[in-house]
Design a protein around this motif. Structure first.
Motif, PDB file in Angstrom:
ATOM      1  N   THR A 272       0.855  -1.187   0.000  1.00  0.00           N
ATOM      2  CA  THR A 272       0.000   0.000   0.000  1.00  0.00           C
ATOM      3  C   THR A 272       0.888   1.233   0.000  1.00  0.00           C
ATOM      4  OG1 THR A 272      -0.087   0.145   2.425  1.00  0.00           O
ATOM      5  CG2 THR A 272      -1.834  -1.127   1.321  1.00  0.00           C
TER       6      THR A 272
ATOM      7  N   ASN B 251      -3.628   2.886   0.604  1.00  0.00           N
ATOM      8  CA  ASN B 251      -4.347   2.532  -0.623  1.00  0.00           C
ATOM      9  C   ASN B 251      -3.359   1.914  -1.608  1.00  0.00           C
ATOM     10  OD1 ASN B 251      -3.639   4.737  -2.922  1.00  0.00           O
ATOM     11  ND2 ASN B 251      -3.525   5.683  -0.890  1.00  0.00           N
TER      12      ASN B 251
ATOM     13  N   ASN C  31     -10.614   0.108  -8.515  1.00  0.00           N
ATOM     14  CA  ASN C  31      -9.303  -0.028  -9.169  1.00  0.00           C
ATOM     15  C   ASN C  31      -9.532  -0.218 -10.668  1.00  0.00           C
ATOM     16  OD1 ASN C  31      -7.293  -0.144  -6.876  1.00  0.00           O
ATOM     17  ND2 ASN C  31      -8.686  -1.770  -6.232  1.00  0.00           N
TER      18      ASN C  31
ATOM     19  N   ASN D 257      -9.046   5.888  -4.075  1.00  0.00           N
ATOM     20  CA  ASN D 257      -7.598   5.931  -4.285  1.00  0.00           C
ATOM     21  C   ASN D 257      -7.156   7.300  -4.780  1.00  0.00           C
ATOM     22  OD1 ASN D 257      -7.548   3.218  -3.579  1.00  0.00           O
ATOM     23  ND2 ASN D 257      -7.780   2.540  -5.696  1.00  0.00           N
TER      24      ASN D 257
ATOM     25  N   THR E  46      -4.542   9.691  -2.644  1.00  0.00           N
ATOM     26  CA  THR E  46      -3.261   9.919  -3.313  1.00  0.00           C
ATOM     27  C   THR E  46      -2.974  11.399  -3.494  1.00  0.00           C
ATOM     28  OG1 THR E  46      -3.360   7.802  -4.486  1.00  0.00           O
ATOM     29  CG2 THR E  46      -1.932   9.503  -5.435  1.00  0.00           C
TER      30      THR E  46
END
Length: 363
Positions: free
Chosen positions: A120, A133, A257, A309, A313
């Motif tokens: 991760t 993540n 994803n 995500n 991020t």
């Protein structure tokens, strides 16, 4: 919290700030004035691919080391955590990443052979550590997609994969397109399929109902289908892969994803390579049967925002926000991605290209 100011501004304004090669300077309109709006957007996105490699592969494995790279220019610090399993347990190791020379990407190279482990990323922004993540571009994940997986994608190629080609097709007016859902195709008790609801289920030849009617791929061939349009096949959020016995259903318009097949359609969602291999086997079998594969993709929104995500991020960058900070909702799904921003456009194009190159998707 908004982290779009000084660090993110070059990526918000788009082409002018991305230091294009000289041959690409100028707007799409001045170079190709007849392009449609969609074509112009694609032109800019393709140009971005030439101009920067910032969103390139986030995990690169070799027998001697694994390289991690994450684009997050607004981060104060970034670390990568290695795990033995895709779910549960404490990190085996946490590695602090370092900014590259450009300053928008964080990199770490971990010596040793880490194949089979999970990872991760964790980003610190504005003094706050965000949630772990798998990154925005993971290509293999553990169960429920919470951790990236360190695998060699070459191990997922079925026999003969290098020779797999789309069937020839020249008569667009003769296309027979069959839209379908992986689970729906074979889940009924009378389908005659062993792997019901799975990628490999509906390519089982010889499956028949109790009345002797062909099902699955044989049924498609019998109908004269030239193309299948598969509903979203990437990893999505509404089905718990640890509880597939619950038989929960969703079409898949809730992406998590984008570059990984959904584990619910694989025979083993805990093994990262299985979902990849079985989707490739499905596509290969359809090609052998003379059928091209079109995949429904959804890049205009995500399953959620707070835990996505993208947010974990680089907060506030990948989503479209109103001036008061509220999320845009032109998608009708509670949020919308900011495709007008340079790196979101680049992500969409790179993701589409990845599915075409790695999985042999035809459209």
């Amino acid at each position: 919290m908004q982290y779009e100011q000084k660090l993110l501004q070059p990526y918000i304004t788009g082409t002018q700030a991305l230091n294009f090669p000289s041959r690409l300077i100028g707007s799409p309109s001045t170079i190709f004035p007849s392009l449609s709006v969609i074509s112009k957007t694609l032109f800019v996105a393709l140009a971005l691919m030439s101009a920067t490699n910032a969103l390139a592969q986030e995990m690169t494995w070799s027998p001697t080391s694994t390289r991690f790279a994450l684009w997050t220019p607004s981060a104060d610090s970034v670390k990568v955590n290695l795990y033995a399993k895709g779910l549960g347990g404490s990190p085996l190791q946490s590695i602090n990443m370092k900014k590259d020379n450009i300053g928008d990407k964080w990199v770490a190279v971990v010596p040793g052979n880490h194949k089979g482990k999970f990872y991760t990323f964790q980003v610190k922004c504005g003094g706050e550590w965000l949630a772990e993540n798998p990154g925005i571009g993971a290509r293999a994940v553990g169960v429920n997609g919470q951790r990236g997986a360190i695998i060699d994608l070459r191990d997922t190629n079925p026999a003969g994969w290098d020779n797999d080609r789309a069937p020839e097709f020249t008569g667009q007016k003769d296309a027979v397109i069959y839209e379908m859902h992986h689970r729906d195709m074979t889940i009924h008790a009378t389908s005659g399929v062993h792997n019901k609801g799975k990628f490999v289920g509906w390519i089982e030849h010889g499956a028949k109902t109790a009345e002797g009617l062909a099902t699955g791929i044989d049924h498609l061939v019998e109908l004269g289908v030239t193309h299948v349009q598969i509903l979203p096949s990437y990893d999505y959020g509404s089905v718990d892969e640890t509880r597939l016995v619950d038989n929960k259903y969703n079409w898949g318009y809730d992406p998590v994803n984008y570059n990984v097949p959904d584990g619910g359609y694989s025979t083993n969602p805990y093994d990262p390579a299985t979902r990849v291999r079985e989707m490739k086997q499905m596509i290969q079998a359809l090609h052998k049967a003379g059928i091209r594969v079109i995949m429904d993709v959804v890049y205009n929104h995500t399953f959620n925002v707070e835990n996505s995500n993208f947010t974990q991020t680089c907060p506030d960058y990948f989503y479209r926000l109103h001036e008061n900070g509220d999320l845009g909702n032109a998608s009708g799904c509670g949020n919308e991605t900011a495709s007008e921003r340079a790196m979101m456009r680049k992500f969409i194009v790179e993701s589409c290209r990845y599915w075409i190159e790695e999985y042999h998707i035809d459209g």
